[in-house]
Design a protein around this motif. Structure first.
Motif, PDB file in Angstrom:
ATOM      1  N   ARG A 115      35.939  37.669  76.833  1.00 21.15           N
ATOM      2  CA  ARG A 115      35.609  37.943  78.156  1.00 21.15           C
ATOM      3  C   ARG A 115      33.975  38.547  78.247  1.00 21.15           C
ATOM      4  O   ARG A 115      33.009  38.264  76.565  1.00 21.15           O
ATOM      5  N   GLN A 116      33.531  38.681  79.193  1.00 24.60           N
ATOM      6  CA  GLN A 116      32.512  38.916  79.420  1.00 24.60           C
ATOM      7  C   GLN A 116      31.559  40.226  78.650  1.00 24.60           C
ATOM      8  O   GLN A 116      30.452  39.691  78.489  1.00 24.60           O
ATOM      9  N   ASP A 117      31.817  40.963  78.239  1.00 27.25           N
ATOM     10  CA  ASP A 117      31.589  41.732  78.200  1.00 27.25           C
ATOM     11  C   ASP A 117      30.909  41.929  76.121  1.00 27.25           C
ATOM     12  O   ASP A 117      30.127  42.202  75.917  1.00 27.25           O
TER      13      ASP A 117
ATOM     14  N   GLN B 155      45.476  36.905  80.873  1.00 29.58           N
ATOM     15  CA  GLN B 155      45.329  37.940  79.484  1.00 29.58           C
ATOM     16  C   GLN B 155      44.259  38.891  80.019  1.00 29.58           C
ATOM     17  O   GLN B 155      42.640  39.282  79.721  1.00 29.58           O
ATOM     18  N   ASN B 182      38.192  47.171  77.204  1.00 28.90           N
ATOM     19  CA  ASN B 182      37.084  46.104  76.644  1.00 28.90           C
ATOM     20  C   ASN B 182      36.825  46.509  75.406  1.00 28.90           C
ATOM     21  O   ASN B 182      36.390  47.332  75.638  1.00 28.90           O
ATOM     22  N   GLN B 291      32.544  39.930  88.790  1.00 33.84           N
ATOM     23  CA  GLN B 291      33.434  40.446  88.804  1.00 33.84           C
ATOM     24  C   GLN B 291      34.166  41.746  87.695  1.00 33.84           C
ATOM     25  O   GLN B 291      33.285  41.782  86.726  1.00 33.84           O
ATOM     26  N   ASN B 293      36.146  42.650  84.157  1.00 32.21           N
ATOM     27  CA  ASN B 293      35.861  42.218  82.658  1.00 32.21           C
ATOM     28  C   ASN B 293      36.443  40.690  82.893  1.00 32.21           C
ATOM     29  O   ASN B 293      36.299  39.760  81.709  1.00 32.21           O
ATOM     30  N   ALA B 294      37.760  41.199  83.129  1.00 33.21           N
ATOM     31  CA  ALA B 294      38.835  40.323  82.260  1.00 33.21           C
ATOM     32  C   ALA B 294      38.751  39.271  83.318  1.00 33.21           C
ATOM     33  O   ALA B 294      39.449  38.014  82.720  1.00 33.21           O
ATOM     34  N   SER B 296      35.795  37.575  85.416  1.00 37.13           N
ATOM     35  CA  SER B 296      34.436  37.314  85.204  1.00 37.13           C
ATOM     36  C   SER B 296      34.755  36.280  84.689  1.00 37.13           C
ATOM     37  O   SER B 296      34.745  35.661  83.860  1.00 37.13           O
TER      38      SER B 296
END
Lengths: 163, 463
Positions: A115-117, B155, B182, B291, B293-294, B296
């Motif tokens: 994911r982006q993080d 997800q 996250n 967007q 986090n999930a 983007s």
């Protein structure tokens, strides 16, 4: 030099391993046969890299009808692997430099596990290869004249220009 | 460097909790295993506990040597058939300890990775920890409570609750909601993030099905600009089975009132010919920017994802019991080629794999793989070979593998040519020490700009 946390963990792990060995031996000889038949033919060849389409068609996208994978697998088998087993092309070089090229080509593939993080955190808290020695003095030409390293523009980590 | 403040320290308490549960995991199965054998209504505990020590070194082209030592632990625990199937417990957690504690993130370190981005040496992640209650009421097939991963369209890990309802044979619903997780958020503060979603599956006979999903995510972004984002995603899916072995799915997604992407898949299996053919078409309709986090497309590091379409075709063919061939072709095109850039590329990729079981003698298998992709200014090629000797019944007693992997990265051929070659050699083995206990060991040498050596030693207990 091992930190105190490290020493504590090592000690715990040694105890755990010892306990694991003892309990495994005590548990007896019967092996755990989770799936009482051989793996299907489809799982041969380069299956690890090619299973995605089968999985997505037969499991994720198919609603309640298509739960083929669950005959043998648990639901969390997917996470278990995708969270802890990097694919073969994720070498040290990949981690330090090569992954940018792949991300630019196919973000869909990255999103299967990341994911982006994950990106943001690493890019904000680790330094790239160029940031050594007298980087502060050298960065003017690098950033403003040469446009940054191939495939690694400054903007990937630096959201705003500092000056 | 605009380094951001890291306050994301996972307390060591988490590690201890995992270790404690792990300890229980090693003891419980022994008692439950016999119960499961004697009485099928008893609980069944399965999973694994693995511990691995990893020692790495890197020698840079300037002869500078770096070393790192880490310890990894994983625990997977699935408890099912508790009280004749009414309850289930699932857990998946990992822990990593940077044993040498060296992590100077201000300068380049070739061994540094995501595990070094915490101020604590210990990093623990809990991916799943949920209690499932089955058939609580008629029509309520399952309730899941705790940390879980949405098994629906997108997800999302979250702490919360999910309900599966099946009021009729052809109809099922899922509702879920809670606080999204996250794992690597920079400041570690997920704020008042929320996730809520639901899905409905309608089976129109044995051959057709329709699914509709809705997902709403609210993401408090405290690390860049204190701006909060909310995304609402609708997904419409249709699947159709044309024959017993040919199936297609199509999925169209709308996000925040705008079409996001289309995904069409076709899978055909020809068991008598030992062949399988699959194709995937993806089309992203509009620019995707910032967007939650999930959802983007990695905008924060890669920038805008411009509209594109891609086709991915794969074929596999088995030749008797010994040979298997995989072939693949992938092509990605931008809908407006003028938008091509560093992180929005057009390219084509071809890949192949070939496996021989019983190579030279029965227990030996050979796998050869290769791939090549080219874009206007960049390219990547790789080739790999793996030779594995497995022994014992179905190879369960142990295995020994030797392999090599070569990859070539080509950058900006027309402007600033750079070719980086990476050669990797590895030797790894697994040996069963007892019926459920195995020992793993591996050594890996990687030569690229730097020279890396990695040694791994681990134990794994399957229960």
């Amino acid at each position: 030099m091992i930190s105190n946390t490290g020493k504590r963990v090592i000690l715990t792990v040694i105890c755990l391993i010892a306990g694991t060995v003892v309990s495994a031996i005590v548990a007896g000889a019967a092996p755990v046969e989770k799936v009482p038949f051989p793996r299907p033919d489809t799982h041969r060849g380069n299956w690890v890299e090619n299973h995605g389409l089968d999985a997505q068609t037969n499991f994720l996208d198919a609603g309640p009808e298509g739960r083929t994978c669950l005959v043998c697998h648990e639901k969390n088998d997917c996470i278990s692997c995708h969270a802890t087993r990097p694919p073969r092309d994720h070498t040290n070089y990949w981690r330090n430099q090569g992954h940018g090229m792949a991300a630019g080509a196919n973000r869909e593939r990255c999103s299967l596990c990341h994911r982006q993080d994950y990106c943001v955190r690493c890019h904000n808290e680790t330094a790239p290869r160029s940031h050594t020695a007298n980087w502060i003095d050298r960065h003017c030409q690098w950033c403003h004249l040469e446009g940054g390293a191939p495939g690694a523009p400054c903007g990937v980590c630096h959201r705003r220009s500092p000056h | 460097m605009n380094k951001l403040v890291n306050t994301y320290d996972r307390p060591a308490v988490l590690l201890l909790a995992i270790v404690l549960i792990a300890g229980m995991g090693t003891v419980i199965p022994a008692s439950f295993a016999s119960a499961a054998t004697d009485d099928d209504s008893g609980p069944v505990v399965s999973g694994y506990l693995s511990l691995r020590s990893v020692v790495r070194s890197a020698e840079t082209d300037s002869q500078e040597v770096f070393r790192d030592q880490d310890l990894y632990g994983e625990l997977r625990l699935d408890v099912t058939r508790v009280r004749s199937g009414r309850f289930e417990v699932h857990f998946l957690g990992t822990v990593r300890d940077d044993l040498d504690g060296k992590s100077d993130v201000s300068t380049f370190d070739p061994l540094e990775d995501i595990g070094n981005t915490h101020t604590s040496d210990v990093m623990a992640q809990v991916y799943e920890a949920h209690l499932d209650i089955n058939d609580l009421f008629t029509g309520l097939t399952q309730v899941r409570l705790g940390r879980q991963d949405s098994t629906r369209d997108q997800q999302v890990f979250f702490d919360g609750a999910a309900l599966d309802l099946r009021p009729a044979r052809f109809l099922s619903f899922t509702l879920y909601g809670g606080a999204p997780v996250n794992f690597f958020e920079v400041d570690g503060k997920e704020g008042r993030d929320t996730v809520a979603g639901g899905g409905i599956d309608i089976a129109a006979g044995q051959s057709t099905g329709i699914s509709v999903d809705y997902l709403a995510i609210h993401d408090d972004r405290t690390y860049f600009d204190d701006r909060s984002l909310t995304d609402r995603l609708w997904s419409f899916k249709v699947w159709q089975r044309f024959s017993r072995n040919v199936k297609a799915t199509a999925k169209l997604r709308y996000q925040n009132g705008e079409s996001r992407d289309l995904n069409v898949r076709l899978l055909g299996v020809l068991p008598e010919q030992g062949a399988e053919i699959g194709a995937t078409y993806i089309r992203q309709f509009h620019d995707q920017t910032e967007q939650t986090n999930a959802l983007s497309p990695f905008y924060d590091v890669l920038g805008t994802s411009h509209p594109y379409q891609s086709i991915d075709v794969r074929m596999r063919k088995l030749f008797g019991e010994r040979y298997a061939v995989d072939l693949g072709y992938f092509q990605r095109e931008l809908l407006k080629s003028a938008e091509s850039g560093t992180f929005n590329r057009e390219y084509a990729r071809a890949s192949a794999g070939f496996q021989v079981n019983g190579f030279l003698f029965k227990q030996l298998s050979l796998l050869v793989t290769g791939e090549r992709w080219d874009s206007e200014e960049q390219g990547f090629s790789s080739a790999g070979a793996d030779l594995t000797y497995a022994y014992g019944r179905s190879g369960k007693a142990g295995s020994l593998s030797f392999g090599t992997y070569y990859s070539l990265f080509k950058y900006d051929e027309s402007l600033q040519e750079e070719r980086d070659r990476v050669r990797t050699y590895y030797l790894k083995g697994r040996a069963a020490l007892a019926t459920q206990l195995s020992l793993t060991a591996a050594y890996e040498l990687e030569r690229s700009i730097d020279r890396y050596q990695t040694a791994k030693l681990g134990v794994r207990y399957d229960f």
